[in-house]
Motif scaffolding. Structure first.
Motif, PDB file in Angstrom:
ATOM      1  N   PHE A  41       0.788  -1.143  -0.113  1.00 46.29           N
ATOM      2  CA  PHE A  41      -0.114  -0.206  -0.012  1.00 46.29           C
ATOM      3  C   PHE A  41       0.792   1.208   0.109  1.00 46.29           C
ATOM      4  CE2 PHE A  41      -3.418  -2.919   1.884  1.00 46.29           C
ATOM      5  CZ  PHE A  41      -4.310  -2.587   0.754  1.00 46.29           C
ATOM      6  N   GLU A  42       1.921   1.152   0.791  1.00 44.23           N
ATOM      7  CA  GLU A  42       2.802   2.396   0.877  1.00 44.23           C
ATOM      8  C   GLU A  42       3.600   2.587  -0.527  1.00 44.23           C
ATOM      9  OE1 GLU A  42       6.497   4.137   3.519  1.00 44.23           O
ATOM     10  OE2 GLU A  42       5.718   2.111   3.923  1.00 44.23           O
ATOM     11  N   ILE A  43       3.917   1.800  -1.088  1.00 46.98           N
ATOM     12  CA  ILE A  43       4.587   1.793  -2.563  1.00 46.98           C
ATOM     13  C   ILE A  43       3.599   2.432  -3.691  1.00 46.98           C
ATOM     14  CG2 ILE A  43       5.543   0.306  -4.468  1.00 46.98           C
ATOM     15  CD1 ILE A  43       6.996  -1.305  -2.100  1.00 46.98           C
ATOM     16  N   ASN A  44       2.489   1.829  -3.264  1.00 48.13           N
ATOM     17  CA  ASN A  44       1.317   2.274  -4.479  1.00 48.13           C
ATOM     18  C   ASN A  44       0.914   3.741  -4.120  1.00 48.13           C
ATOM     19  OD1 ASN A  44       1.299  -0.146  -5.956  1.00 48.13           O
ATOM     20  ND2 ASN A  44      -0.374  -0.862  -4.484  1.00 48.13           N
ATOM     21  N   ALA A  45       0.944   4.216  -3.071  1.00 48.16           N
ATOM     22  CA  ALA A  45       0.587   5.472  -2.630  1.00 48.16           C
ATOM     23  C   ALA A  45       1.905   6.342  -2.935  1.00 48.16           C
ATOM     24  CB  ALA A  45       0.338   5.775  -0.973  1.00 48.16           C
ATOM     25  N   LEU A  46       2.988   6.055  -2.562  1.00 46.29           N
ATOM     26  CA  LEU A  46       4.106   6.787  -3.199  1.00 46.29           C
ATOM     27  C   LEU A  46       4.410   6.907  -4.736  1.00 46.29           C
ATOM     28  CD1 LEU A  46       6.611   5.747  -0.705  1.00 46.29           C
ATOM     29  CD2 LEU A  46       5.896   8.021  -0.715  1.00 46.29           C
ATOM     30  N   GLN A  47       3.936   5.718  -5.411  1.00 49.39           N
ATOM     31  CA  GLN A  47       3.961   5.856  -6.939  1.00 49.39           C
ATOM     32  C   GLN A  47       3.015   6.835  -7.510  1.00 49.39           C
ATOM     33  OE1 GLN A  47       3.750   1.596  -7.736  1.00 49.39           O
ATOM     34  NE2 GLN A  47       6.012   1.525  -8.034  1.00 49.39           N
ATOM     35  N   ALA A  48       1.772   6.943  -6.810  1.00 51.06           N
ATOM     36  CA  ALA A  48       0.753   7.839  -7.056  1.00 51.06           C
ATOM     37  C   ALA A  48       1.174   9.328  -6.959  1.00 51.06           C
ATOM     38  CB  ALA A  48      -0.465   7.363  -6.361  1.00 51.06           C
ATOM     39  N   ARG A  49       1.779   9.365  -5.852  1.00 54.07           N
ATOM     40  CA  ARG A  49       2.240  10.819  -5.687  1.00 54.07           C
ATOM     41  C   ARG A  49       3.221  11.143  -6.698  1.00 54.07           C
ATOM     42  NH1 ARG A  49       2.417  13.648  -1.195  1.00 54.07           N
ATOM     43  NH2 ARG A  49       4.016  15.459  -0.967  1.00 54.07           N
ATOM     44  N   TYR A  50       4.343  10.151  -6.824  1.00 52.68           N
ATOM     45  CA  TYR A  50       5.397  10.429  -7.756  1.00 52.68           C
ATOM     46  C   TYR A  50       4.794  10.899  -9.066  1.00 52.68           C
ATOM     47  CZ  TYR A  50       9.705   9.891 -10.047  1.00 52.68           C
ATOM     48  OH  TYR A  50      10.716  10.252 -11.060  1.00 52.68           O
ATOM     49  N   ASN A  51       3.810  10.092  -9.629  1.00 53.51           N
ATOM     50  CA  ASN A  51       3.234  10.267 -10.888  1.00 53.51           C
ATOM     51  C   ASN A  51       2.598  11.561 -10.979  1.00 53.51           C
ATOM     52  OD1 ASN A  51       3.483   7.904 -11.908  1.00 53.51           O
ATOM     53  ND2 ASN A  51       2.209   6.723 -11.399  1.00 53.51           N
ATOM     54  N   TYR A  52       1.960  12.143  -9.755  1.00 52.90           N
ATOM     55  CA  TYR A  52       1.217  13.452  -9.687  1.00 52.90           C
ATOM     56  C   TYR A  52       2.264  14.567 -10.017  1.00 52.90           C
ATOM     57  CZ  TYR A  52      -0.543  17.501  -7.644  1.00 52.90           C
ATOM     58  OH  TYR A  52      -0.908  18.811  -7.300  1.00 52.90           O
ATOM     59  N   LEU A  53       3.337  14.572  -9.221  1.00 52.14           N
ATOM     60  CA  LEU A  53       4.525  15.238  -9.115  1.00 52.14           C
ATOM     61  C   LEU A  53       4.966  15.405 -10.437  1.00 52.14           C
ATOM     62  CD1 LEU A  53       6.187  14.629  -5.717  1.00 52.14           C
ATOM     63  CD2 LEU A  53       4.826  16.580  -6.271  1.00 52.14           C
ATOM     64  N   LEU A  54       5.253  14.474 -11.243  1.00 52.47           N
ATOM     65  CA  LEU A  54       5.949  14.356 -12.385  1.00 52.47           C
ATOM     66  C   LEU A  54       4.677  14.977 -13.574  1.00 52.47           C
ATOM     67  CD1 LEU A  54       8.290  13.352 -14.313  1.00 52.47           C
ATOM     68  CD2 LEU A  54       6.833  11.245 -14.382  1.00 52.47           C
ATOM     69  N   ARG A  55       3.532  14.870 -13.393  1.00 45.19           N
ATOM     70  CA  ARG A  55       2.478  15.292 -14.388  1.00 45.19           C
ATOM     71  C   ARG A  55       2.452  16.728 -14.040  1.00 45.19           C
ATOM     72  NH1 ARG A  55      -1.505  12.202 -12.664  1.00 45.19           N
ATOM     73  NH2 ARG A  55      -2.507  13.980 -11.390  1.00 45.19           N
ATOM     74  N   ARG A  56       2.807  17.405 -12.904  1.00 44.25           N
ATOM     75  CA  ARG A  56       2.947  18.637 -12.265  1.00 44.25           C
ATOM     76  C   ARG A  56       3.954  19.430 -13.175  1.00 44.25           C
ATOM     77  NH1 ARG A  56       1.155  21.242  -7.622  1.00 44.25           N
ATOM     78  NH2 ARG A  56       2.077  23.076  -8.491  1.00 44.25           N
ATOM     79  N   VAL A  57       5.184  18.787 -13.048  1.00 47.36           N
ATOM     80  CA  VAL A  57       6.219  19.293 -13.642  1.00 47.36           C
ATOM     81  C   VAL A  57       6.180  19.307 -15.306  1.00 47.36           C
ATOM     82  CG1 VAL A  57       8.755  18.742 -14.217  1.00 47.36           C
ATOM     83  CG2 VAL A  57       7.924  18.542 -11.938  1.00 47.36           C
ATOM     84  N   LYS A  58       5.330  18.335 -15.669  1.00 48.59           N
ATOM     85  CA  LYS A  58       5.165  18.325 -17.249  1.00 48.59           C
ATOM     86  C   LYS A  58       4.265  19.563 -17.630  1.00 48.59           C
ATOM     87  CE  LYS A  58       6.596  13.637 -18.039  1.00 48.59           C
ATOM     88  NZ  LYS A  58       6.039  12.183 -18.715  1.00 48.59           N
ATOM     89  N   ASP A  59       3.286  19.658 -16.837  1.00 48.17           N
ATOM     90  CA  ASP A  59       2.400  20.753 -17.098  1.00 48.17           C
ATOM     91  C   ASP A  59       2.993  22.256 -16.973  1.00 48.17           C
ATOM     92  OD1 ASP A  59       0.311  18.786 -17.367  1.00 48.17           O
ATOM     93  OD2 ASP A  59      -0.607  19.242 -15.642  1.00 48.17           O
ATOM     94  N   LEU A  60       3.928  22.255 -16.049  1.00 51.22           N
ATOM     95  CA  LEU A  60       4.517  23.503 -15.649  1.00 51.22           C
ATOM     96  C   LEU A  60       5.557  23.990 -17.025  1.00 51.22           C
ATOM     97  CD1 LEU A  60       4.890  25.760 -13.626  1.00 51.22           C
ATOM     98  CD2 LEU A  60       6.912  24.458 -12.770  1.00 51.22           C
ATOM     99  N   GLU A  61       6.139  22.735 -17.338  1.00 47.43           N
ATOM    100  CA  GLU A  61       6.909  22.926 -18.530  1.00 47.43           C
ATOM    101  C   GLU A  61       6.416  23.152 -19.914  1.00 47.43           C
ATOM    102  OE1 GLU A  61       9.704  19.691 -18.364  1.00 47.43           O
ATOM    103  OE2 GLU A  61      10.846  20.490 -16.524  1.00 47.43           O
ATOM    104  N   GLY A  62       5.142  22.899 -19.816  1.00 47.62           N
ATOM    105  CA  GLY A  62       4.255  22.859 -21.169  1.00 47.62           C
ATOM    106  C   GLY A  62       3.631  24.352 -21.332  1.00 47.62           C
TER     107      GLY A  62
END
Length: 79
Positions: free
Chosen positions: A56-77
């Motif tokens: 559960f912890e790994i899944n939650a952290l991976q979801a957080r990582y994906n969210y942050l990565l998406r934010r970076v990509k949106d910001l750069e876009g």
């Protein structure tokens, strides 16, 4: 254990895109470290309940990582 998610700069009153990107990159790095630690715990755990908690912890952290990565990509876009 995990860092709080911060609001976008437009709602925070003045962070530049570069400052926001730097914060996001720091959060990504920290989250990646937490994922690695959780995998380490998972790999050494022998109790079923503890293994399940790491999953559960790994899944939650991976979801957080994906969210942050998406934010970076949106910001750069939008730059």
């Amino acid at each position: 254990m995990a860092l709080p998610v911060r609001k976008p700069a437009s709602r925070r009153g003045g962070l530049s895109r570069e400052e926001e990107r730097r914060e996001l990159m720091n959060s990504l790095s920290h989250t990646r470290t937490l994922i690695n630690q959780a995998y380490g715990g998972f790999n050494t755990a022998s109790d079923g309940d503890l293994i399940e908690s790491y999953v559960f912890e790994i899944n939650a952290l991976q979801a957080r990582y994906n969210y942050l990565l998406r934010r970076v990509k949106d910001l750069e876009g939008t730059a």
